[in-house]
Scaffold this active site. Structure first.
Site, PDB file in Angstrom:
ATOM      1  CG  HIS A 128      -2.103  -0.947   1.051  1.00 20.65           C
ATOM      2  ND1 HIS A 128      -2.528  -1.463  -0.162  1.00 20.65           N
ATOM      3  CD2 HIS A 128      -2.948  -1.476   1.991  1.00 20.65           C
ATOM      4  CE1 HIS A 128      -3.568  -2.249   0.040  1.00 20.65           C
ATOM      5  NE2 HIS A 128      -3.850  -2.281   1.331  1.00 20.65           N
TER       6      HIS A 128
ATOM      7  CD  GLU B 131      -8.370  -2.884  -0.344  1.00 22.61           C
ATOM      8  OE1 GLU B 131      -7.217  -2.525  -0.650  1.00 22.61           O
ATOM      9  OE2 GLU B 131      -8.595  -3.766   0.524  1.00 22.61           O
TER      10      GLU B 131
ATOM     11  CG  HIS C 283      -7.876   0.245   2.459  1.00 20.18           C
ATOM     12  ND1 HIS C 283      -8.536  -0.343   3.523  1.00 20.18           N
ATOM     13  CD2 HIS C 283      -6.933  -0.634   2.063  1.00 20.18           C
ATOM     14  CE1 HIS C 283      -7.982  -1.528   3.760  1.00 20.18           C
ATOM     15  NE2 HIS C 283      -7.011  -1.731   2.884  1.00 20.18           N
TER      16      HIS C 283
END
Length: 349
Positions: free
Chosen positions: A104, A313, A174
């Site tokens: 991420h 996502e 997210h």
């Protein structure tokens, strides 16, 4: 619509909150920290207004969290094995913080940055961020924008990015959702449908083990709506290693004239509320809040625990730089990265 100060970062900079949308439609509250979905209020199919996105009560809690609650994720959503990024100009070493892998965007990803609020009105907010060359190990100066647009039934999220050097980009949102309410407990009673015939098996560290695999006979067969509580309690090695679902599904649904296709349909029978997630991305990372542990305060002072929300996502596939046959995340100078997500809310049958 005027943004107000939410609180301050440790260095004294203000974090602002901006609200877009109006009842009885969705109302979205966003933070400049992380271009974060801090709060989402909708009218359920039963006519009751509820807050359905998980959030923290302070910037300090967002920064202390490792759960990416509500954050805009970049430069690369999901994992890159060993932080190793092969590109035509050579190999690059990325920041790692998840069992030796890049996750991420790295230890200081976009969800932890103070974005600029470029413009906003009652129905739209646009955020911008410049990520410098070498940021978290990624090559190239990257200019990123994310725009949230709220209508009476839907929320549209549009990402763009440009670079001055060959790099990779894979952005997503997210938000953790619970259509029974952010303080209602687990998502066990929700139904989830994902039109995907294949998923991406991963090892115990969340790294793809090879190519995609058929969902037939696995807990990842969500082609018909499945109750999440039953799915999560299936005895399957992929679920045991991840403590739930934390996997990419390869979405097969056809695109419409806008280039968007249905990625998932999430339904809460208890509130008669349904979310259709649409996007132009090939993969959907489904994460069932497996590591929410009650360590940090939620909005209103409660605690989020395992399974209290689900993150859906849309993105490119995990570790795609090591899988040349998969859709590429490479962005070249002169090109423009774009991605769109859309949340459509309606009453469930």
């Amino acid at each position: 619509m005027t943004a107000r100060v939410f609180d301050q970062l440790p260095d004294g900079r203000d974090v602002h909150l901006v609200e877009v949308g109006e009842a009885p439609g969705p109302v979205l509250r966003l933070l400049t920290l992380g271009a974060t979905v801090h709060d989402l209020e909708i009218t359920g199919g039963d006519g009751v207004r509820r807050h359905v996105a998980l959030g923290h009560g302070s910037s300090a809690a967002y920064l202390a969290s490792g759960d990416y609650i509500g954050g805009t994720i970049g430069r690369y959503a999901n994992r890159i094995r060993d932080g190793h990024l092969p590109l035509p100009d050579g190999d690059h070493t990325l920041g790692t913080h998840d069992r030796g892998h890049h996750l991420h965007g790295g230890p200081d990803g976009f969800d932890r940055r103070l974005w600029d609020l470029l413009d906003h009105d009652g129905h739209q907010a646009r955020f911008g961020l410049t990520s410098p060359d070498g940021d978290q190990g990624f090559p190239g100066n990257l200019d990123v924008e994310v725009t949230f647009t709220v209508t009476d039934k839907a929320i549209d999220i549009a990402f763009t990015a440009t670079t001055d050097r060959t790099t990779v980009v894979n952005l997503t949102q997210h938000a953790y959702l619970n259509l029974e309410g952010r303080d209602a407990g687990t998502i066990d009673g929700h139904l989830l449908r994902v039109p995907a015939q294949h998923y991406t098996p991963v090892d115990a560290e969340g790294i793809p083990t090879g190519d995609h695999a058929p969902v037939d006979g696995t807990p990842f067969d969500l082609r018909e709506p499945q109750r999440l509580g039953a799915v999560l309690r299936t005895d399957h090695p992929q679920l045991r290693d991840a403590r739930g679902i934390d996997h990419n599904l390869v979405v097969d649904a056809p695109a419409d004239a806008d280039g968007l296709h249905t990625m998932a349909v999430l339904t809460a029978p208890a509130t008669r509320t349904e979310l259709e997630l649409r996007s132009d991305q090939p993969g959907l990372q489904v994460y069932t809040g497996n590591f929410l542990d009650g360590a940090l305060p939620a909005v209103g002072g409660g605690l989020y625990r395992q399974g209290d929300g689900i993150a859906l996502e849309p993105q490119l596939f995990p570790d795609s730089p090591h899988h040349p046959a998969w859709p590429s995340a490479v962005l070249e100078p002169g090109e423009r990265y774009t991605a769109r997500h859309q949340w459509v809310f309606r009453a469930a049958d």
